[in-house]
Design an enzyme around this catalytic site. Structure first.
Site, PDB file in Angstrom:
ATOM      1  N   ILE A 133      87.116  -7.593  25.140  1.00 42.58           N
ATOM      2  CA  ILE A 133      86.849  -6.183  25.435  1.00 42.58           C
ATOM      3  C   ILE A 133      85.602  -5.904  24.600  1.00 42.58           C
ATOM      4  O   ILE A 133      85.686  -5.751  23.379  1.00 42.58           O
ATOM      5  CB  ILE A 133      88.019  -5.265  25.044  1.00 42.58           C
ATOM      6  CG1 ILE A 133      89.255  -5.596  25.886  1.00 42.58           C
ATOM      7  CG2 ILE A 133      87.614  -3.791  25.225  1.00 42.58           C
ATOM      8  CD1 ILE A 133      90.521  -4.845  25.485  1.00 42.58           C
ATOM      9  N   PRO A 134      84.423  -5.907  25.235  1.00 44.52           N
ATOM     10  CA  PRO A 134      83.152  -5.964  24.500  1.00 44.52           C
ATOM     11  C   PRO A 134      82.721  -4.637  23.857  1.00 44.52           C
ATOM     12  O   PRO A 134      81.728  -4.018  24.241  1.00 44.52           O
ATOM     13  CB  PRO A 134      82.168  -6.415  25.575  1.00 44.52           C
ATOM     14  CG  PRO A 134      82.722  -5.833  26.838  1.00 44.52           C
ATOM     15  CD  PRO A 134      84.218  -5.921  26.682  1.00 44.52           C
ATOM     16  N   CYS A 135      83.434  -4.235  22.822  1.00 46.33           N
ATOM     17  CA  CYS A 135      83.132  -2.973  22.152  1.00 46.33           C
ATOM     18  C   CYS A 135      81.767  -2.999  21.465  1.00 46.33           C
ATOM     19  O   CYS A 135      81.189  -1.945  21.197  1.00 46.33           O
ATOM     20  CB  CYS A 135      84.235  -2.615  21.170  1.00 46.33           C
ATOM     21  SG  CYS A 135      84.669  -3.913  20.009  1.00 46.33           S
ATOM     22  N   HIS A 136      81.235  -4.195  21.215  1.00 41.06           N
ATOM     23  CA  HIS A 136      79.902  -4.288  20.596  1.00 41.06           C
ATOM     24  C   HIS A 136      78.800  -3.787  21.535  1.00 41.06           C
ATOM     25  O   HIS A 136      77.697  -3.504  21.091  1.00 41.06           O
ATOM     26  CB  HIS A 136      79.614  -5.732  20.151  1.00 41.06           C
ATOM     27  CG  HIS A 136      79.540  -6.715  21.270  1.00 41.06           C
ATOM     28  ND1 HIS A 136      80.660  -7.189  21.919  1.00 41.06           N
ATOM     29  CD2 HIS A 136      78.479  -7.310  21.870  1.00 41.06           C
ATOM     30  CE1 HIS A 136      80.298  -8.035  22.870  1.00 41.06           C
ATOM     31  NE2 HIS A 136      78.973  -8.130  22.865  1.00 41.06           N
TER      32      HIS A 136
END
Length: 189
Positions: free
Chosen positions: A142-145
Site C-alpha cells: 500500500i504505497p503510502c510513500h
C-alpha cells in the site's frame, strides 16, 4: 494419508540492497511489511511488536514471489505490488477506502493527501487520510510513500528514517521533489 499440514502463516526477514526488510503473512495475505532497517534483529523486533505474527518461516509460493519483487524494487526496478494479497482484518472502512485508493497509484505516480481522500470518497479529510496512512501496516504494497502534502511537499512518514526514507523511495521511482535545477546548472555554464 498425508501427515504434514501446510503452514499458512509466517514471517521472513530479507536482505536487500537498501537494508533489511521484513514481512509477515496470514492465511489470507500480507499483514505486515517493515521498511529498511540496518539489522535483521531490528526488523524482527518491529515485526514481533505486532500481534498475529507467526514464528513460522515456511514460505508459500506467493510469499517467495513477493520477496523476489521486494528485492527487485529495492534494486531500483519498476515493480507492481497491486496483485499482492493483503489481510487487513480489523481495519475500519475509512482506512480500507484510503488504502484501496492508494493501491491504485502506479510506480512513480504521486498524489496529495487531499486528492487521495477525494479519490477514496472522503473529500476534505486530508488530515485523517494522513493519519490512516501513518497506520498503514504494509507500506510499499500500500504505497503510502507516494502521497504528498499540499504543494508537492514531502509530508510525514512513519517508517524508520521518516521523510528522508520517503524521499529516497520516491527518488528510486524517478520522482524528484524540490525546486528544479537552475537553468545555469542544467546547461552546464
Amino acid at each position: 494419508m498425508e501427515t504434514t499440514q501446510a503452514i499458512t502463516a509466517g514471517h521472513a526477514v530479507l536482505e536487500t540492497v537498501i537494508g533489511f526488510m521484513g514481512i509477515a503473512w496470514s492465511e489470507k495475505g500480507l499483514i505486515r511489511l517493515c521498511l529498511p532497517e540496518r539489522s535483521r534483529e531490528a526488523v524482527e523486533r518491529r515485526l514481533f511488536r505486532h500481534g498475529g505474527v507467526s514464528r513460522s518461516t515456511e514460505q508459500p509460493k506467493w510469499v517467495v514471489d513477493l520477496i523476489a519483487s521486494i528485492k527487485a524494487y529495492a534494486a531500483g526496478e519498476d515493480v507492481d505490488f497491486s496483485g499482492v494479497p493483503v489481510d487487513l482484518a480489523g481495519v475500519d472502512d475509512f482506512r480500507l477506502a484510503i488504502y484501496d485508493a492508494a493501491r491504485k497509484l502506479g510506480f512513480g505516480e504521486t498524489t496529495t493527501y487531499g486528492e487521495l481522500a477525494t479519490r477514496a470518497g472522503h473529500q476534505g479529510l486530508a488530515r485523517e487520510t494522513g493519519a490512516a496512512l501513518g497506520a498503514n501496516p504494509v507500506p510499499l504494497v500500500i504505497p503510502c510513500h507516494r502521497i504528498l502534502a499540499a504543494g508537492g511537499k514531502i509530508g510525514g512518514f512513519s517508517a524508520p528514517g521518516g521523510s528522508t526514507t520517503k524521499e529516497k523511495m520516491l527518488a528510486m521511482e524517478g520522482v524528484r521533489l524540490g525546486p528544479p535545477p537552475s537553468a545555469q546548472v542544467s546547461f552546464g555554464f
